[in-house]
Design a protein around this motif. Structure first.
Motif, PDB file in Angstrom:
ATOM      1  N   HIS A 219       0.807  -1.223   0.000  1.00  0.00           N
ATOM      2  CA  HIS A 219       0.000   0.000   0.000  1.00  0.00           C
ATOM      3  C   HIS A 219       0.841   1.274   0.000  1.00  0.00           C
ATOM      4  O   HIS A 219       0.371   2.316  -0.444  1.00  0.00           O
ATOM      5  N   GLU A 220       2.057   1.186   0.465  1.00  0.00           N
ATOM      6  CA  GLU A 220       2.947   2.355   0.407  1.00  0.00           C
ATOM      7  C   GLU A 220       3.338   2.691  -1.025  1.00  0.00           C
ATOM      8  O   GLU A 220       3.797   3.797  -1.298  1.00  0.00           O
ATOM      9  N   THR A 221       3.142   1.775  -1.977  1.00  0.00           N
ATOM     10  CA  THR A 221       3.480   2.031  -3.385  1.00  0.00           C
ATOM     11  C   THR A 221       2.333   2.673  -4.161  1.00  0.00           C
ATOM     12  O   THR A 221       2.540   3.130  -5.279  1.00  0.00           O
ATOM     13  N   CYS A 222       1.131   2.690  -3.586  1.00  0.00           N
ATOM     14  CA  CYS A 222      -0.046   3.158  -4.326  1.00  0.00           C
ATOM     15  C   CYS A 222       0.068   4.624  -4.766  1.00  0.00           C
ATOM     16  O   CYS A 222      -0.007   4.930  -5.955  1.00  0.00           O
ATOM     17  N   PHE A 223       0.219   5.518  -3.824  1.00  0.00           N
ATOM     18  CA  PHE A 223       0.238   6.936  -4.185  1.00  0.00           C
ATOM     19  C   PHE A 223       1.439   7.288  -5.068  1.00  0.00           C
ATOM     20  O   PHE A 223       1.255   7.985  -6.085  1.00  0.00           O
ATOM     21  N   PRO A 224       2.653   6.824  -4.768  1.00  0.00           N
ATOM     22  CA  PRO A 224       3.760   7.132  -5.681  1.00  0.00           C
ATOM     23  C   PRO A 224       3.504   6.666  -7.115  1.00  0.00           C
ATOM     24  O   PRO A 224       3.887   7.344  -8.067  1.00  0.00           O
ATOM     25  N   CYS A 225       2.840   5.535  -7.266  1.00  0.00           N
ATOM     26  CA  CYS A 225       2.533   5.035  -8.607  1.00  0.00           C
ATOM     27  C   CYS A 225       1.571   5.973  -9.335  1.00  0.00           C
ATOM     28  O   CYS A 225       1.670   6.150 -10.551  1.00  0.00           O
ATOM     29  N   HIS A 226       0.658   6.601  -8.611  1.00  0.00           N
ATOM     30  CA  HIS A 226      -0.345   7.469  -9.231  1.00  0.00           C
ATOM     31  C   HIS A 226       0.134   8.912  -9.416  1.00  0.00           C
ATOM     32  O   HIS A 226      -0.538   9.696 -10.088  1.00  0.00           O
TER      33      HIS A 226
END
Length: 182
Positions: free
Chosen positions: A158-165
């Motif tokens: 879940h820590e990768t979600c916002f950076p990916c977007h």
């Protein structure tokens, strides 16, 4: 006396129900995604289609569909950015497989076209984006949830979600575009 006994029984039942519903030790329950507290929205499979896509690279071949709640669909249709609070977008991901059954039908129906069919096979995961500009202010107004077999992924995922977007910041962090009506 009967009234007092009834009240004590009712209070005990209420206390038991609350204790059952509240996770022990203040920890989130098994169905809540870490960081954002997202749960799988009931009835999301009945939402309307936003778009579909195909993702391939390396050993990854997926068929994907994006669905939206009523608020999301209205925003997509109206071209409204930023998306309003209450928008929820679901991304369903399946592993792609060649369909021998469809290929046989296509070979008969279109014998010289050499058509090949792929279908959604095993489910990979489902992801959600939930718009709440106050609650998720630190992540562009969006909360994220990633689930496989109904269980949320771990905190590292879940820590990768916002950076990916973040590359889609100019589209309010949403990659998906509304598919045109055929």
């Amino acid at each position: 006396m009967n009234r007092i006994v009834f009240m004590l029984v009712a209070a005990g039942a209420l206390t038991s129900m609350v204790a059952y519903m509240v996770p022990a030790s203040g920890q989130p329950d098994e169905e809540t995604a870490p960081i954002y507290g997202i749960k799988i929205p009931p009835g999301f499979r009945d939402w309307r289609l936003i778009s579909v896509n195909h993702l391939a690279g390396g050993n990854l071949k997926q068929v994907r569909a994006q669905l939206g709640n009523d608020i999301a669909i209205t925003a997509f249709r109206d071209g409204k950015l930023p998306f309003p609070d209450g928008t929820i977008i679901a991304a369903l991901h399946w592993n792609e497989a060649s369909s021998d059954e469809n290929n046989k039908v296509l070979a008969v129906g279109f014998p010289s076209a050499n058509l090949q069919s792929s279908v959604a096979e095993s489910a990979q995961n489902v992801q959600f984006m939930v718009k709440d500009s106050k609650k998720y202010a630190a992540t562009g107004g969006w909360g994220f949830g990633d689930f496989k077999n109904g269980k949320p992924g771990n905190q590292a995922l879940h820590e990768t979600c916002f950076p990916c977007h973040q590359p889609a910041k100019d589209r309010d962090y949403v990659f998906t575009r509304y598919a045109p009506t055929p």
